[in-house]
Design a protein around this motif. Structure first.
Motif, PDB file in Angstrom:
ATOM      1  N   LEU A  31      86.757 -11.795   9.817  1.00  9.38           N
ATOM      2  CA  LEU A  31      86.950 -11.514   8.281  1.00  9.38           C
ATOM      3  C   LEU A  31      88.432 -12.924   8.124  1.00  9.38           C
ATOM      4  O   LEU A  31      89.502 -13.259   7.677  1.00  9.38           O
ATOM      5  CB  LEU A  31      87.964 -10.485   8.957  1.00  9.38           C
ATOM      6  CG  LEU A  31      88.199  -9.788   7.189  1.00  9.38           C
ATOM      7  CD1 LEU A  31      87.485 -10.363   5.919  1.00  9.38           C
ATOM      8  CD2 LEU A  31      89.022  -8.323   6.810  1.00  9.38           C
ATOM      9  N   TYR A  32      89.817 -12.918   9.715  1.00 15.36           N
ATOM     10  CA  TYR A  32      90.525 -13.044   9.355  1.00 15.36           C
ATOM     11  C   TYR A  32      90.726 -15.137   9.329  1.00 15.36           C
ATOM     12  O   TYR A  32      91.204 -15.795   8.510  1.00 15.36           O
ATOM     13  CB  TYR A  32      91.866 -12.807  10.847  1.00 15.36           C
ATOM     14  CG  TYR A  32      92.806 -14.106  10.697  1.00 15.36           C
ATOM     15  CD1 TYR A  32      94.023 -13.754  10.106  1.00 15.36           C
ATOM     16  CD2 TYR A  32      93.128 -15.465  12.035  1.00 15.36           C
ATOM     17  CE1 TYR A  32      95.052 -14.727  10.334  1.00 15.36           C
ATOM     18  CE2 TYR A  32      94.042 -16.056  11.740  1.00 15.36           C
ATOM     19  CZ  TYR A  32      95.034 -15.404  10.387  1.00 15.36           C
ATOM     20  OH  TYR A  32      96.167 -16.399  10.885  1.00 15.36           O
ATOM     21  N   LEU A  35      89.372 -15.823   6.062  1.00 13.31           N
ATOM     22  CA  LEU A  35      91.139 -15.716   4.899  1.00 13.31           C
ATOM     23  C   LEU A  35      91.353 -17.406   5.102  1.00 13.31           C
ATOM     24  O   LEU A  35      92.414 -17.573   4.569  1.00 13.31           O
ATOM     25  CB  LEU A  35      92.017 -14.773   5.229  1.00 13.31           C
ATOM     26  CG  LEU A  35      90.971 -13.372   5.130  1.00 13.31           C
ATOM     27  CD1 LEU A  35      92.092 -11.996   5.167  1.00 13.31           C
ATOM     28  CD2 LEU A  35      90.743 -13.579   2.512  1.00 13.31           C
ATOM     29  N   LYS A  95      90.259  -7.157   3.971  1.00 12.08           N
ATOM     30  CA  LYS A  95      90.086  -8.705   3.611  1.00 12.08           C
ATOM     31  C   LYS A  95      91.173  -8.705   1.748  1.00 12.08           C
ATOM     32  O   LYS A  95      92.055  -8.565   1.316  1.00 12.08           O
ATOM     33  CB  LYS A  95      89.004  -9.129   2.691  1.00 12.08           C
ATOM     34  CG  LYS A  95      88.936 -10.709   2.341  1.00 12.08           C
ATOM     35  CD  LYS A  95      87.795 -10.852   2.172  1.00 12.08           C
ATOM     36  CE  LYS A  95      88.206 -12.094   1.747  1.00 12.08           C
ATOM     37  NZ  LYS A  95      86.330 -12.560   0.763  1.00 12.08           N
TER      38      LYS A  95
END
Length: 106
Positions: A31-32, A35, A95
């Protein structure tokens, strides 16, 4: 939208976790990274536009004008910094939470 308790993410950073949390580790890092790619692309676009403006102001057609862009710097918050900021704000890791609550402090 997947949301992770910030205390578990802090434990990941501090290496205080159980074997069953390894799947969450991977999901959180992915997820990081997703982003990070999004923000890096946005920064590249802004940098390119500023370099074009700089070039135009430096051209002969703008004689007598001072070029106001001296230096460009950009950065993406590191994973640990994002987690620490969410933890200090007592927000969970997701997120939407990152997008809406994490800002660069000048």
């Amino acid at each position: 939208m997947v949301e992770y308790p910030i205390t578990q993410i802090v434990d990941i950073l501090n290496k205080k976790k159980s074997v069953t949390e390894h799947v969450m580790d991977v999901e959180v890092v992915e997820l990081y990274q997703e982003l990070e790619v999004y923000y890096r692309s946005a920064l590249d676009k802004v940098e390119t536009k500023l370099l074009i403006i700089d070039r135009e102001l430096s051209s002969n057609s703008h004689q007598g004008r001072k070029n106001m862009i001296h230096q460009l710097q950009k950065r993406i918050k590191r994973f640990k910094s994002v987690v620490n900021k969410l933890n200090s704000k007592q927000l969970n890791f997701s997120k939407d939470t990152i997008i809406n609550n994490i800002r660069y402090d000048y």
